[in-house]
Design a protein around this motif. Sequence first.
Motif, short mmCIF file in Angstrom:
data_model
loop_
_atom_site.label_atom_id
_atom_site.label_comp_id
_atom_site.label_asym_id
_atom_site.label_seq_id
_atom_site.Cartn_x
_atom_site.Cartn_y
_atom_site.Cartn_z
N ILE A 52 0.95 -1.31 -0.18
CA ILE A 52 -0.19 -0.02 0.01
C ILE A 52 0.98 1.38 -0.01
O ILE A 52 0.63 2.23 -0.75
N ALA A 53 1.74 1.27 0.72
CA ALA A 53 2.92 2.27 0.96
C ALA A 53 3.49 2.57 -0.24
O ALA A 53 3.88 3.87 -0.89
N GLN A 54 4.07 1.45 -1.04
CA GLN A 54 4.78 1.56 -2.42
C GLN A 54 3.93 2.37 -3.29
O GLN A 54 4.10 3.27 -4.14
N ILE A 55 2.51 1.88 -3.29
CA ILE A 55 1.65 2.37 -4.32
C ILE A 55 1.46 3.79 -4.21
O ILE A 55 1.45 4.79 -5.10
N LEU A 56 1.06 4.35 -2.92
CA LEU A 56 0.85 5.63 -2.61
C LEU A 56 2.32 6.55 -2.93
O LEU A 56 2.09 7.60 -3.44
N ALA A 57 3.46 6.00 -2.40
CA ALA A 57 4.60 6.57 -2.84
C ALA A 57 4.87 6.96 -4.37
O ALA A 57 5.60 7.94 -4.71
N GLU A 58 4.52 5.84 -5.30
CA GLU A 58 5.10 5.93 -6.58
C GLU A 58 3.67 6.62 -7.49
O GLU A 58 4.06 6.66 -8.70
N ASN A 59 2.60 6.87 -6.74
CA ASN A 59 1.78 7.47 -7.92
C ASN A 59 0.83 8.68 -7.02
O ASN A 59 0.07 8.58 -6.25
N ARG A 60 1.44 9.80 -7.42
CA ARG A 60 0.86 10.84 -6.84
C ARG A 60 -0.31 11.28 -7.41
O ARG A 60 -1.18 12.43 -6.66
N ASP A 61 -0.71 10.91 -8.40
CA ASP A 61 -2.37 11.02 -9.03
C ASP A 61 -3.16 10.41 -8.16
O ASP A 61 -2.99 8.93 -8.31
N ASN A 62 -4.04 10.80 -7.51
CA ASN A 62 -4.88 10.01 -6.57
C ASN A 62 -5.73 9.18 -7.41
O ASN A 62 -6.06 7.98 -6.89
N ARG A 63 -6.32 9.40 -8.63
CA ARG A 63 -7.09 8.38 -9.32
C ARG A 63 -6.27 7.20 -9.65
O ARG A 63 -6.87 6.22 -9.35
N ARG A 64 -5.40 7.40 -9.92
CA ARG A 64 -4.63 6.22 -10.55
C ARG A 64 -4.07 5.52 -9.12
O ARG A 64 -4.00 4.19 -9.34
N ALA A 65 -3.67 6.05 -8.07
CA ALA A 65 -3.33 5.36 -6.77
C ALA A 65 -4.47 4.65 -6.23
O ALA A 65 -4.41 3.36 -6.02
N ALA A 66 -5.87 5.15 -6.50
CA ALA A 66 -6.83 4.53 -6.02
C ALA A 66 -7.15 3.20 -6.78
O ALA A 66 -7.58 2.25 -6.39
N GLU A 67 -7.16 3.34 -8.17
CA GLU A 67 -7.36 2.13 -8.87
C GLU A 67 -6.31 1.28 -8.79
O GLU A 67 -6.72 0.09 -8.82
N LEU A 68 -5.15 1.55 -8.69
CA LEU A 68 -4.08 0.58 -8.38
C LEU A 68 -4.11 -0.09 -7.08
O LEU A 68 -3.93 -1.34 -7.06
N LEU A 69 -4.63 0.42 -6.11
CA LEU A 69 -4.79 -0.21 -5.01
C LEU A 69 -5.92 -1.23 -5.05
O LEU A 69 -5.75 -2.28 -4.50
N VAL A 70 -7.18 -0.84 -5.70
CA VAL A 70 -7.99 -1.91 -5.76
C VAL A 70 -7.65 -3.12 -6.93
O VAL A 70 -7.99 -4.22 -6.83
#
Length: 307
Positions: free
Chosen positions: A217-235
């Motif tokens: 989770i931390a890696q996805i947030l750190a590497e994706n500053r665009d919130n929409r992309r971060a949200a979809e990659l977490l899903v």
Amino acid sequence: MSEAKVREVSRHKGTAQRASASPRSAGATHPGYKREQNEDAFWADEELGIWVVADGLGGHQAGEIASQTVVEEIQRSAATDRHYERALQRAHALLLGDEQSTGNMGSTAVVVAEDNSYFHVYWVGDSRAYLWTPGAGHGQLKQLTSDHSYVQMLVDSGAINSTEAANHPNRHVITRCIGGSTNPKLEIDRVSSPWSPGQRLLLCSDGLSSEVEPDQIAQILAENRDNRRAAELLVGAALDAGGKDNITVQVIDAPTAVPTAHKKWTSRTGSALRASAQILKQHGKLLLLLGTLGLVAVVAARLIGAS
């Protein structure tokens, strides 16, 4: 899983709910691969500074009704009194009094409300809030909420450790929810914290937290500053891990603007300083003369005293 793949799966499974496209926050939800229906719900209003994720319980339709009831009460409170604990209490009373309720219809919830430079988190059940702070490596991911669950009780008592909790057969059994019982009293937990620059909040149902490790989770947030992309990659990460439950996330950036109250104070202070500077500029010679005369008077008084 790529963002495109998440959207493709969503078309086949009936998701693709998303929050505001503005850069401060974004949300995404998916029913997962094992559930026919998505009983999660989420809502956000960035102007009012309010975000909510609710995870419905009780099976077909009942869970969907429960989570939507929570969201509707938060919406009502956001438009009126902004007392979100009362909103959750109202949702609890409504679900207990619903004639269609089977007694096990309920919902978890996690709510974030901003108050100038602070944010407040309210929660019931095992929906979570995490705070991500930038730093070395993938930054620091801190869980702000503590699950109201049977397994968390075992961890708190020292009966099992966190590793055993992650694989415990009863890890999805919660001890507290909105509705879901005949108990008229609902206990709501709350934490508050000031925002720091660069921080992000993550709200999620247990469809994410039970499938994806905090490091990922931390890696996805750190590497994706665009919130929409971060949200979809977490899903997408939760789907890659099996997608055994409904999955809902919201990612929220710390505000970049100075809080309104601070702006007003700064404006008043700046105006006063500018006015003082103008007075000094206009009357500088007079003030210098008065200062000189005062110094002469002090010297004269000392000379007279010495004689």
